[in-house]
Write an enzyme that holds these catalytic residues in place. Structure first.
Site, PDB file in Angstrom:
ATOM      1  CG  ASP A  86      -3.995 -23.205  55.728  1.00  0.00           C
ATOM      2  OD1 ASP A  86      -4.038 -24.275  56.350  1.00  0.00           O
ATOM      3  OD2 ASP A  86      -4.330 -23.094  54.534  1.00  0.00           O
ATOM      4  CG  ASP A 138     -17.311 -27.838  66.505  1.00  0.00           C
ATOM      5  OD1 ASP A 138     -17.020 -28.254  67.641  1.00  0.00           O
ATOM      6  OD2 ASP A 138     -17.185 -28.541  65.469  1.00  0.00           O
ATOM      7  N   GLY A 139     -17.273 -27.077  63.043  1.00  0.00           N
ATOM      8  CA  GLY A 139     -17.829 -27.648  61.807  1.00  0.00           C
ATOM      9  C   GLY A 139     -18.964 -28.611  62.052  1.00  0.00           C
ATOM     10  CG  ASP A 156      -7.788 -27.949  55.073  1.00  0.00           C
ATOM     11  OD1 ASP A 156      -7.556 -26.760  54.729  1.00  0.00           O
ATOM     12  OD2 ASP A 156      -6.898 -28.726  55.488  1.00  0.00           O
ATOM     13  CB  SER A 157     -10.214 -31.106  60.275  1.00  0.00           C
ATOM     14  OG  SER A 157      -9.883 -32.490  60.201  1.00  0.00           O
ATOM     15  CG  ASP A 159      -3.740 -35.310  62.154  1.00  0.00           C
ATOM     16  OD1 ASP A 159      -2.753 -34.559  62.122  1.00  0.00           O
ATOM     17  OD2 ASP A 159      -4.079 -36.034  61.210  1.00  0.00           O
ATOM     18  N   PRO A 163      -9.945 -30.214  69.032  1.00  0.00           N
ATOM     19  CG  PRO A 163      -9.392 -28.104  68.194  1.00  0.00           C
ATOM     20  CD  PRO A 163      -8.905 -29.160  69.117  1.00  0.00           C
TER      21      PRO A 163
HETATM   22  N1  SAM Z   1      -3.366 -29.290  56.299  1.00  0.00           N
HETATM   23  C1  SAM Z   1      -3.642 -29.534  57.717  1.00  0.00           C
HETATM   24  C2  SAM Z   1      -3.653 -31.021  57.987  1.00  0.00           C
HETATM   25  O1  SAM Z   1      -3.630 -31.790  57.028  1.00  0.00           O
HETATM   26  O2  SAM Z   1      -3.689 -31.393  59.176  1.00  0.00           O
HETATM   27  C3  SAM Z   1      -4.924 -28.844  58.122  1.00  0.00           C
HETATM   28  C4  SAM Z   1      -4.778 -27.364  58.000  1.00  0.00           C
HETATM   29  S1  SAM Z   1      -5.977 -26.317  58.688  1.00  0.00           S
HETATM   30  C5  SAM Z   1      -4.937 -25.199  59.524  1.00  0.00           C
HETATM   31  C6  SAM Z   1      -6.758 -27.231  59.999  1.00  0.00           C
HETATM   32  C7  SAM Z   1      -7.810 -26.362  60.658  1.00  0.00           C
HETATM   33  O3  SAM Z   1      -8.864 -27.142  61.229  1.00  0.00           O
HETATM   34  C8  SAM Z   1      -7.290 -25.497  61.824  1.00  0.00           C
HETATM   35  O4  SAM Z   1      -7.342 -24.141  61.460  1.00  0.00           O
HETATM   36  C9  SAM Z   1      -8.228 -25.821  62.995  1.00  0.00           C
HETATM   37  O5  SAM Z   1      -8.505 -24.698  63.793  1.00  0.00           O
HETATM   38  C10 SAM Z   1      -9.441 -26.322  62.244  1.00  0.00           C
HETATM   39  N2  SAM Z   1     -10.376 -27.119  63.044  1.00  0.00           N
HETATM   40  C11 SAM Z   1     -10.083 -28.083  63.947  1.00  0.00           C
HETATM   41  N3  SAM Z   1     -11.216 -28.600  64.482  1.00  0.00           N
HETATM   42  C12 SAM Z   1     -12.259 -27.941  63.894  1.00  0.00           C
HETATM   43  C13 SAM Z   1     -13.675 -28.020  64.014  1.00  0.00           C
HETATM   44  N4  SAM Z   1     -14.251 -28.884  64.871  1.00  0.00           N
HETATM   45  N5  SAM Z   1     -14.439 -27.201  63.238  1.00  0.00           N
HETATM   46  C14 SAM Z   1     -13.858 -26.324  62.367  1.00  0.00           C
HETATM   47  N6  SAM Z   1     -12.513 -26.185  62.212  1.00  0.00           N
HETATM   48  C15 SAM Z   1     -11.728 -26.997  62.972  1.00  0.00           C
END
Ligand code: SAM
Length: 282
Positions: A86, A138-139, A156-157, A159, A163
């Site tokens: 975001d 992918d992180g 900041d992922s 849960d 992914p």
């Molecule tokens: N504030 C939120 C929370 O506390 O759950 C998180 C916000 S942010 C939108 C979470 C982001 O993590 C998403 O955009 C998602 O696509 C990303 N994400 C999930 N798995 C990931 C991965 N393996 N590598 C990189 N980004 C990832």
């Protein structure tokens, strides 16, 4: 017609948010993204039916996951954000003029594109900042092959379902450690311990053998329901977790950043844990 969007994160507790207007509702290759307007929270984004961020309370989460490690460290130049699609974390981190580069590794470009279009009050101009290095990947893969070093890493992922599951693994945390400069700090989003205690327990159990100092700190974010949210903390210098308030005051003043939740007193108080959280991490 007024809709209600129901969050399905928890199996036995659910939250519904009034949706006066649905601005977007579709899927990327990875997840369902819904963006809607709520009378109190403003615009809200959910991913796979889980609230990610809202215009109304994003400042709490983003201030506490950036200013706590950055001001505790005191000389951050390189920041790595894993996730953060975001743009709110990126925008908050870039308020620190000492930050020379903020690398953001987000797996789903759709989240970035839609946030830029529908959530400009959250991401601001962050994605266009010359210090921003946006990587769509992918992180776990990024840190797995990264030879750069960072002073602060912010996870900041979403849960640990879908992914993001790999971002709660020993492999990932060990590579994060390798990507930190000496004295670097890792902080992680670890859910609401009253409802998701195993998320926090699991992360700290993995971090403890890797870092000399591990802990967690709390902040209450209204739309992450169930009480305070926990943030994992890991570094090899325990003193960083106990930066004196007057030092934090001076650093915040030097940074001249206006905040609506973070203060040096809140920073230090966030590490004071109630018994039910201490039980989860001891
Ligand atoms: N504030 C939120 C929370 O506390 O759950 C998180 C916000 S942010 C939108 C979470 C982001 O993590 C998403 O955009 C998602 O696509 C990303 N994400 C999930 N798995 C990931 C991965 N393996 N590598 C990189 N980004 C990832």
């Amino acid at each position: 017609m007024t809709d209600w969007v129901e969050e399905s994160l928890h199996s036995s507790v659910r939250m519904r948010l009034k949706a006066d207007r649905v601005l977007y509702d579709s899927h990327t290759d990875l997840q369902r993204i819904v963006i809607f307007e709520n009378p109190i929270l403003g615009r809200v984004m959910t991913l796979d039916d889980v609230v990610q961020t809202t215009e109304g309370d994003e400042f709490i989460y983003h201030e506490m996951l950036t200013h706590v490690p950055i001001l505790a460290h005191g000389a951050v130049r390189e920041v790595l954000i894993i996730g953060g699609g975001d743009g709110g974390m990126l925008e908050e981190a870039l308020k620190h003029r000492t930050v020379e580069r903020a690398t953001m590794v987000e797996i789903d470009r759709g989240v970035v594109d839609l946030s830029r279009e529908y959530l400009p009050s959250i991401c601001g101009e962050a994605f266009d900042d010359p210090r921003t290095d946006l990587v769509i990947a992918d992180g776990v893969d990024y840190v797995g092959q990264c030879d750069r070093k960072f002073d602060v890493i912010i996870v900041d992922s979403t849960d640990p379902i879908g992914p993001a599951e790999v971002l709660f693994s020993d492999r990932f945390y060990r590579r994060c450690k390798d990507c930190l400069t000496p004295g670097g700090i890792l902080v992680t989003q670890n859910g609401v311990p009253f409802l998701q205690g195993s998320e926090l327990t699991g992360t700290l159990r993995l971090l403890r053998p890797i870092f000399a100092d591990t802990a967690c700190y709390l902040a209450s974010v209204p739309t992450y329901m169930g009480g305070p949210m926990a943030f994992g903390w890991a570094s090899d210098n325990a003193a960083l977790r106990d930066t004196p308030q007057e030092v934090l005051e001076q650093r915040l003043s030097d940074a001249s950043i206006a905040t609506r939740y973070y203060t040096p007193a809140v920073h230090r108080g966030a590490f004071a844990l109630p018994g039910y959280v201490t039980e989860l991490i001891d």
